[in-house]
Design an enzyme around this catalytic site. Structure first.
Site, PDB file in Angstrom:
ATOM      1  N   LYS A  22       0.844  -0.984  -0.105  1.00 18.48           N
ATOM      2  CA  LYS A  22      -0.079   0.158   0.055  1.00 18.48           C
ATOM      3  C   LYS A  22       0.957   1.154   0.054  1.00 18.48           C
ATOM      4  CE  LYS A  22      -1.692   1.726   4.176  1.00 18.48           C
ATOM      5  NZ  LYS A  22      -1.251   3.097   4.345  1.00 18.48           N
ATOM      6  N   ASN A  23       1.984   1.286   0.939  1.00 20.66           N
ATOM      7  CA  ASN A  23       2.700   2.494   1.155  1.00 20.66           C
ATOM      8  C   ASN A  23       3.788   2.588  -0.002  1.00 20.66           C
ATOM      9  OD1 ASN A  23       1.163   2.970   3.081  1.00 20.66           O
ATOM     10  ND2 ASN A  23       2.794   2.321   4.816  1.00 20.66           N
ATOM     11  N   CYS A 116      -4.944   8.085   9.652  1.00 16.77           N
ATOM     12  CA  CYS A 116      -5.618   7.296  10.829  1.00 16.77           C
ATOM     13  C   CYS A 116      -5.251   8.021  12.046  1.00 16.77           C
ATOM     14  CB  CYS A 116      -4.690   6.324  10.970  1.00 16.77           C
ATOM     15  SG  CYS A 116      -5.245   4.828  10.246  1.00 16.77           S
ATOM     16  N   ARG A 121      -0.307  13.891  12.552  1.00 12.46           N
ATOM     17  CA  ARG A 121       0.080  13.640  11.026  1.00 12.46           C
ATOM     18  C   ARG A 121       0.490  14.956  10.566  1.00 12.46           C
ATOM     19  NH1 ARG A 121      -1.638   8.371   9.499  1.00 12.46           N
ATOM     20  NH2 ARG A 121       0.189   8.607   8.053  1.00 12.46           N
ATOM     21  N   ASP A 306       4.454   0.148  11.792  1.00 18.05           N
ATOM     22  CA  ASP A 306       3.257  -0.446  11.358  1.00 18.05           C
ATOM     23  C   ASP A 306       3.118  -1.660  11.760  1.00 18.05           C
ATOM     24  OD1 ASP A 306       3.523   1.232   8.064  1.00 18.05           O
ATOM     25  OD2 ASP A 306       2.915   1.837   9.799  1.00 18.05           O
ATOM     26  N   ARG A 398      -8.285  -0.408   4.405  1.00 16.32           N
ATOM     27  CA  ARG A 398      -7.351   0.738   3.880  1.00 16.32           C
ATOM     28  C   ARG A 398      -6.167   0.106   3.552  1.00 16.32           C
ATOM     29  NH1 ARG A 398      -7.547   5.930   7.433  1.00 16.32           N
ATOM     30  NH2 ARG A 398      -6.018   6.366   5.869  1.00 16.32           N
TER      31      ARG A 398
HETATM   32  C1  EPZ Z   1       4.256   6.750   6.313  1.00 10.96           C
HETATM   33  O1  EPZ Z   1       3.458   7.662   6.655  1.00 10.96           O
HETATM   34  C2  EPZ Z   1       3.519   5.623   6.222  1.00 10.96           C
HETATM   35  N1  EPZ Z   1       2.059   6.086   5.257  1.00 10.96           N
HETATM   36  C3  EPZ Z   1       2.859   4.972   7.472  1.00 10.96           C
HETATM   37  O2  EPZ Z   1       2.042   3.841   7.195  1.00 10.96           O
HETATM   38  C4  EPZ Z   1       4.039   4.633   8.271  1.00 10.96           C
HETATM   39  O3  EPZ Z   1       3.862   4.467   9.457  1.00 10.96           O
HETATM   40  C5  EPZ Z   1       4.921   5.999   8.072  1.00 10.96           C
HETATM   41  O4  EPZ Z   1       5.409   6.434   7.101  1.00 10.96           O
HETATM   42  C6  EPZ Z   1       6.381   5.354   8.925  1.00 10.96           C
HETATM   43  O5  EPZ Z   1       7.015   4.411   8.504  1.00 10.96           O
HETATM   44  C7  EPZ Z   1       2.300   5.911   3.966  1.00 10.96           C
HETATM   45  O6  EPZ Z   1       3.100   5.738   3.279  1.00 10.96           O
HETATM   46  C8  EPZ Z   1       0.769   6.401   3.181  1.00 10.96           C
HETATM   47  P1  EPZ Z   1       6.193   9.820   8.398  1.00 10.96           P
HETATM   48  P2  EPZ Z   1       4.144   9.043   6.936  1.00 10.96           P
HETATM   49  O7  EPZ Z   1       6.381  11.189   7.588  1.00 10.96           O
HETATM   50  O8  EPZ Z   1       4.589   9.466   5.805  1.00 10.96           O
HETATM   51  C9  EPZ Z   1       6.198  13.059  11.874  1.00 10.96           C
HETATM   52  C10 EPZ Z   1       0.290   2.674   7.634  1.00 10.96           C
HETATM   53  O9  EPZ Z   1      -0.225   2.215   8.668  1.00 10.96           O
HETATM   54  N2  EPZ Z   1       5.891  14.019  10.847  1.00 10.96           N
HETATM   55  O10 EPZ Z   1       7.424   9.013   8.389  1.00 10.96           O
HETATM   56  O11 EPZ Z   1       2.999  10.123   7.406  1.00 10.96           O
HETATM   57  C11 EPZ Z   1       4.904  12.271  12.073  1.00 10.96           C
HETATM   58  O12 EPZ Z   1       4.054  12.917  12.997  1.00 10.96           O
HETATM   59  C12 EPZ Z   1       0.690   4.015   7.840  1.00 10.96           C
HETATM   60  O13 EPZ Z   1       0.245   1.954   6.609  1.00 10.96           O
HETATM   61  C13 EPZ Z   1       6.018  15.254  11.129  1.00 10.96           C
HETATM   62  O14 EPZ Z   1       6.394  15.571  12.355  1.00 10.96           O
HETATM   63  O15 EPZ Z   1       5.063   9.040   7.973  1.00 10.96           O
HETATM   64  C14 EPZ Z   1       5.463  11.081  12.588  1.00 10.96           C
HETATM   65  O16 EPZ Z   1       5.304  11.124  13.875  1.00 10.96           O
HETATM   66  C15 EPZ Z   1       0.532   4.598   9.411  1.00 10.96           C
HETATM   67  N3  EPZ Z   1       6.146  16.465  10.277  1.00 10.96           N
HETATM   68  C16 EPZ Z   1       6.628  10.796  12.161  1.00 10.96           C
HETATM   69  O17 EPZ Z   1       6.979  12.212  11.486  1.00 10.96           O
HETATM   70  C17 EPZ Z   1       5.780  15.973   8.885  1.00 10.96           C
HETATM   71  O18 EPZ Z   1       5.852  16.861   7.812  1.00 10.96           O
HETATM   72  C18 EPZ Z   1       6.635   9.829  10.866  1.00 10.96           C
HETATM   73  O19 EPZ Z   1       6.108  10.366   9.907  1.00 10.96           O
HETATM   74  C19 EPZ Z   1       5.817  14.686   8.533  1.00 10.96           C
HETATM   75  C20 EPZ Z   1       5.944  13.639   9.480  1.00 10.96           C
END
Ligand code: EPZ
Length: 417
Positions: A22-23, A116, A121, A306, A398
């Protein structure tokens, strides 16, 4: 609202081919905005999140159709630069369109993405990076109005945290920017490499994807191409957890073993035995799991956040105490309270969860609040005494393609009503 009814304590057996990731599919679908002509994505999972992305592509002026696991996108020109709130809120993957539409149209207008309830986020890292590339972004009442009237230009960007989404958004925005972009402290997830593989095949010049420093040399334009989505390593980890809690032996097919390098040792500590052959992975679980002691979630190649929820379900029925440390998201234990309704002994405080293994879980009426929490409750239902009624199945849909059919084919008693 459909529900899943699971009758537990059935041993699983046989094999299952992993769905596409998915990701990976979500950023790949956004990337087709950049590539003129036809792109074909094989092994693209049929999920509510991917279908939401197809609706966004159609809204933007692409033709997007699916036949089974193959998605065809015809991009003869993007006719809009705005994405309505109703489309944006359906999936977190929608934020990927920001960088792609801005790069293609010089303008992008969209609302803050959905996702979610696992944390706030934020997208501050995305916006800061795009501004470094020359974007002018106004945020007003949840609407992002982005412009790059003179196009985007390459820049050196250092991420304070290896954010997956921010790394992907930067790659999408920088591919056709003028000049060279360097991303330092980039996310190293396999989905980043998969995106770069597709874009390079479309004519982009991206080096270092999968490492902490990625260099993108902007090119004038990209043309569509065919690409196969990598297998879903989180679905693999979830199925491993399902086998682990039911004392089963199952075989996963279409596995990329290196993607699970941080996952297998944790389940080996719990007593599971793995046998790898070409792109297959056989897991044999013990009658009773041992505790995993301490597991901390980390950016790739560490243990994936995840997989934390399904792992917690396994820890709930393992002998001894397991301490989980969730370092990525701030509210990712919502499944703990529901597991407690099934008899689990879990105490959570901030990023910590302390799980005392119990002899048995008992079926109950439980409600999922997010995607991976839903998967954890399914795993718990598979090993619980009696029947579990799971609400919030839309969260499961999802990220897990026909999951009740996958589990039924392995011998589980799971019905969707
Ligand atoms: C991706 O989310 C995945 N989703 C998530 O999978 C996955 O858990 C995550 O990466 C970490 O591996 C998709 O790819 C669609 P991050 P993403 O940006 O991009 C903070 C699932 O279950 N952050 O690496 O949102 C954020 O709040 C989903 O399949 C900021 O602060 O993850 C989090 O605490 C859930 N500011 C951390 O970084 C930003 O601008 C990691 O987020 C962006 C992120």
């Amino acid at each position: 609202m459909s529900k899943l009814y699971i009758t537990g304590r059935k041993r699983l057996g046989g094999g299952v081919r992993l769905q596409g990731a998915k990701n990976s599919a979500l950023p790949l679908l956004a990337a087709t905005v950049l590539a003129r002509g036809e792109s074909v994505l094989y092994n693209c999972p049929l999920l509510s999140d991917t279908e939401a992305s197809l609706r966004i592509l159609r809204w933007l002026g692409c033709k997007a159709q699916r036949s089974d696991g193959t998605v065809l996108v015809k991009n003869d020109g993007i006719t809009r630069h705005d994405i309505p709130d109703a489309l944006m809120r359906q999936t977190r993957g929608s934020i990927m369109f920001l960088g792609a539409v801005l790069a293609r149209q010089g303008r992008a207008r969209l609302s803050l993405p959905g996702g979610c309830a696992i944390g706030q986020r934020p997208i501050d890292l995305h916006l800061k990076a795009l501004r470094r590339l020359g974007a002018v972004i106004k945020e007003r009442r949840g609407i992002l109005d982005c412009r790059a009237p003179h196009g985007l230009r390459g820049a050196d960007i250092t991420l304070p945290f290896p954010s997956v989404g921010a790394t992907e958004d930067i790659i999408l925005a920088a591919c056709t920017a003028s000049g060279v972009t360097t991303v330092t402290n980039a996310a190293r997830e396999p989905e980043i490499s998969d995106l770069a593989d597709y874009l390079n095949r479309c004519g982009a010049r991206i080096r270092g994807a999968g490492e902490s420093v990625i260099v993108i040399d902007g090119v004038r334009e990209l043309h569509g191409c065919a690409h196969a989505v990598i297998p879903d390593r989180i679905v693999a980890a979830t199925l491993i957890a399902c086998a682990a809690v039911t004392g089963s032996a199952i075989t996963l097919k279409g596995v990329i073993h290196s993607h699970l390098a941080a996952v297998l040792p944790v389940f080996e500590d719990a007593g599971c035995v793995f046998a790898a052959r070409e792109n297959e992975l056989k897991i044999t679980a013990p009658e009773r799991l041992r505790s995993m002691r301490i597991v901390r979630t980390m950016p790739y190649p560490g243990f994936p956040t995840d997989a934390q929820a399904p792992l917690l379900a396994a820890a709930a029925v393992a002998d001894g105490t397991t301490v989980l440390i969730e370092n990525i998201f701030e509210n990712r234990y919502r499944h703990a309270a529901e597991l407690a309704r099934m008899g689990a002994d879990v105490k959570t405080e901030g990023k910590f969860a302390v799980v005392e293994g119990v002899p048995r879980l008992y079926g109950a009426a439980v409600e999922a609040a997010d995607l991976r929490g839903a998967a954890a409750l399914v795993a718990a239902g598979l090993c619980a005494e009696g029947k579990t009624e799971l609400g919030g199945v839309r969260y499961l849909d999802r990220g897990y393609e026909s999951f009740e059919q996958v589990l039924s084919a392995l011998g589980a008693d799971v019905k969707r009503v």
